[in-house]
Enzyme design. Structure first.
Site, PDB file in Angstrom:
ATOM      1  N   SER A 243      48.422  46.135  34.013  1.00  0.00           N
ATOM      2  CA  SER A 243      47.321  45.253  34.666  1.00  0.00           C
ATOM      3  C   SER A 243      48.096  44.587  35.951  1.00  0.00           C
ATOM      4  O   SER A 243      49.224  44.356  36.179  1.00  0.00           O
ATOM      5  CB  SER A 243      46.750  44.139  33.732  1.00  0.00           C
ATOM      6  OG  SER A 243      46.026  43.132  34.464  1.00  0.00           O
TER       7      SER A 243
ATOM      8  N   TYR B  87      47.639  37.189  27.470  1.00  0.00           N
ATOM      9  CA  TYR B  87      47.487  38.614  28.291  1.00  0.00           C
ATOM     10  C   TYR B  87      48.563  38.755  29.286  1.00  0.00           C
ATOM     11  O   TYR B  87      49.126  39.758  29.424  1.00  0.00           O
ATOM     12  CB  TYR B  87      46.156  38.715  28.779  1.00  0.00           C
ATOM     13  CG  TYR B  87      45.586  39.786  29.506  1.00  0.00           C
ATOM     14  CD1 TYR B  87      45.027  40.890  28.483  1.00  0.00           C
ATOM     15  CD2 TYR B  87      45.667  40.252  30.693  1.00  0.00           C
ATOM     16  CE1 TYR B  87      44.420  42.029  29.143  1.00  0.00           C
ATOM     17  CE2 TYR B  87      45.198  41.351  31.288  1.00  0.00           C
ATOM     18  CZ  TYR B  87      44.597  42.204  30.566  1.00  0.00           C
ATOM     19  OH  TYR B  87      44.126  43.564  31.053  1.00  0.00           O
TER      20      TYR B  87
HETATM   21  P1  NAD Z   1      37.643  47.985  26.403  1.00  0.00           P
HETATM   22  O1  NAD Z   1      37.201  46.744  25.642  1.00  0.00           O
HETATM   23  O2  NAD Z   1      36.362  48.715  27.002  1.00  0.00           O
HETATM   24  O3  NAD Z   1      38.493  49.145  25.687  1.00  0.00           O
HETATM   25  C1  NAD Z   1      39.426  48.829  24.781  1.00  0.00           C
HETATM   26  C2  NAD Z   1      39.744  49.722  23.784  1.00  0.00           C
HETATM   27  O4  NAD Z   1      40.800  49.469  22.743  1.00  0.00           O
HETATM   28  C3  NAD Z   1      38.432  50.324  22.701  1.00  0.00           C
HETATM   29  O5  NAD Z   1      38.599  51.489  22.422  1.00  0.00           O
HETATM   30  C4  NAD Z   1      39.035  49.648  21.446  1.00  0.00           C
HETATM   31  O6  NAD Z   1      38.275  49.826  20.436  1.00  0.00           O
HETATM   32  C5  NAD Z   1      40.392  49.426  21.428  1.00  0.00           C
HETATM   33  N1  NAD Z   1      41.060  48.580  20.638  1.00  0.00           N
HETATM   34  C6  NAD Z   1      40.969  47.201  20.557  1.00  0.00           C
HETATM   35  N2  NAD Z   1      41.736  46.821  19.448  1.00  0.00           N
HETATM   36  C7  NAD Z   1      42.366  47.740  19.053  1.00  0.00           C
HETATM   37  C8  NAD Z   1      43.179  47.872  17.949  1.00  0.00           C
HETATM   38  N3  NAD Z   1      43.515  46.792  17.370  1.00  0.00           N
HETATM   39  N4  NAD Z   1      43.506  49.051  17.467  1.00  0.00           N
HETATM   40  C9  NAD Z   1      43.253  50.127  18.133  1.00  0.00           C
HETATM   41  N5  NAD Z   1      42.186  50.313  19.102  1.00  0.00           N
HETATM   42  C10 NAD Z   1      41.931  49.045  19.514  1.00  0.00           C
HETATM   43  O7  NAD Z   1      38.788  47.561  27.603  1.00  0.00           O
HETATM   44  P2  NAD Z   1      39.273  48.143  28.974  1.00  0.00           P
HETATM   45  O8  NAD Z   1      38.992  47.282  29.819  1.00  0.00           O
HETATM   46  O9  NAD Z   1      39.062  49.808  28.740  1.00  0.00           O
HETATM   47  O10 NAD Z   1      40.731  48.094  28.471  1.00  0.00           O
HETATM   48  C11 NAD Z   1      41.903  49.167  28.247  1.00  0.00           C
HETATM   49  C12 NAD Z   1      43.137  48.760  28.641  1.00  0.00           C
HETATM   50  O11 NAD Z   1      43.180  48.369  30.117  1.00  0.00           O
HETATM   51  C13 NAD Z   1      43.708  47.291  28.145  1.00  0.00           C
HETATM   52  O12 NAD Z   1      44.913  47.747  27.721  1.00  0.00           O
HETATM   53  C14 NAD Z   1      43.292  46.421  29.315  1.00  0.00           C
HETATM   54  O13 NAD Z   1      44.209  45.241  29.114  1.00  0.00           O
HETATM   55  C15 NAD Z   1      43.771  47.322  30.496  1.00  0.00           C
HETATM   56  N6  NAD Z   1      43.071  46.581  31.762  1.00  0.00           N
HETATM   57  C16 NAD Z   1      41.745  46.501  31.875  1.00  0.00           C
HETATM   58  C17 NAD Z   1      41.375  45.942  33.114  1.00  0.00           C
HETATM   59  C18 NAD Z   1      39.789  45.648  33.464  1.00  0.00           C
HETATM   60  O14 NAD Z   1      39.629  45.437  34.476  1.00  0.00           O
HETATM   61  N7  NAD Z   1      38.795  46.343  32.449  1.00  0.00           N
HETATM   62  C19 NAD Z   1      42.282  45.747  34.133  1.00  0.00           C
HETATM   63  C20 NAD Z   1      43.628  46.015  33.951  1.00  0.00           C
HETATM   64  C21 NAD Z   1      44.009  46.323  32.728  1.00  0.00           C
END
Ligand code: NAD
Length: 261
Positions: A143, A156
């Site tokens: 991130s 985080y």
């Molecule tokens: P999201 O909530 O849409 O998706 C998260 C996914 O992780 C889902 O499929 C959920 O079921 C799964 N998950 C959660 N806990 C779990 C567990 N214990 N075991 C297995 N699966 C699990 O979130 P997102 O925004 O798509 O985030 C995905 C990644 O991207 C994360 O690592 C997040 O930190 C990172 N990220 C997101 C952003 C953003 O702005 N959305 C920015 C930077 C980084």
């Protein structure tokens, strides 16, 4: 179809960024192991839909990545179901916000285990498999918060900085094994994880989600636009391509200029 014949495991791919990455890899011909939580019927529709749309094999395993043994088992099951493991995308992640002194211990433990420790256990299980083949791609979804901090996100930010560090170590160790290990550092991507934050912010400030979207971007990103899961997927495909063969150990920003200022 640059990835035909490759097998990719994308953790947390039932939603958001992980789903965007899984679809982008499938579009290049990779067989996909999906993972994550959600309604069983919806996930089955997703899995079967991907097989049909991209003419690939897609499997699903509901491993809970907060449990180290389930992470290792997921790597094993990917090989059993799809015949190998060439690409590992450590993407699953959760968020919780509170000041340090009020941050619940259980939330700290959960975020560290899913966002950081699962990356370690996934790489630990996958690297020997990739070494044998002398080819592998590991992409850890960190991130902008792996490079800089924001208030109220102690677990985080600590976890994502840890992911960037672990990525560098694994990259150095595998540098001559045909394996690359990189971290993608997105800024804001409009996914359920961010939508929940927007709803909380709107409630607290007595505003609405649209207002909070603008404020959220203005606070951190010079480019006042959300990145999309498709863009993160396209970057992942590039990291799996021959063009990226000597890119390793890099935290790669895709963040609308967030960490540039
Ligand atoms: P999201 O909530 O849409 O998706 C998260 C996914 O992780 C889902 O499929 C959920 O079921 C799964 N998950 C959660 N806990 C779990 C567990 N214990 N075991 C297995 N699966 C699990 O979130 P997102 O925004 O798509 O985030 C995905 C990644 O991207 C994360 O690592 C997040 O930190 C990172 N990220 C997101 C952003 C953003 O702005 N959305 C920015 C930077 C980084």
């Amino acid at each position: 179809m640059a990835l035909k014949g490759k097998v990719a495991l994308v953790t947390g791919s039932t939603s958001g960024i992980g789903l965007g990455i899984a679809r982008a890899l499938a579009a290049e011909g990779a067989d996909i192991m999906l993972n994550g939580f959600g309604d069983a019927d919806d996930i089955e529709k997703l899995r079967a839909g991907m097989e049909k749309e991209f003419t690939i094999k897609a499997a699903y395993d509901g491993a809970d990545l907060s449990k180290p043994d389930q992470v290792a088992a997921l790597v094993q099951k990917t090989q059993e179901a799809l015949g190998g493991l060439d690409i590992l995308v450590n993407n699953a992640g959760i968020q919780f916000t509170a000041p340090v002194e009020e941050f619940p211990d259980a939330k700290w433990e959960a975020i560290i285990s899913i966002n950081l420790s699962a990356v370690f256990y996934g790489m630990k299980a996958a690297i020997p498999v990739m070494k044998k083949k002398k080819w592998g791609r590991i992409i850890n979804i960190a991130s902008a918060h792996g490079l800089v901090a924001s208030p109220h996100k102690v677990a985080y930010v600590a976890a994502k900085h840890g992911v960037v560090g672990a990525t560098k170590v694994a990259a150095i160790e595998t540098a001559n094994d045909g394996i690359t290990v990189n971290a993608i550092c997105p800024g804001w991507v409009l996914t359920p994880l961010v939508e929940r934050q927007l709803q909380d912010r709107a409630k607290e400030a007595g505003t609405d989600v649209e207002t909070e979207k603008k404020k959220m971007l203005q606070e951190t990103q010079p480019m006042l636009t959300f990145s999309t899961p498709e863009e993160i997927g396209a970057l992942t495909v590039f990291l799996c391509s021959d063009g990226a063969a000597t890119m390793t150990g890099a935290p790669i920003s895709i963040d609308g200029g967030w960490v540039a200022h």
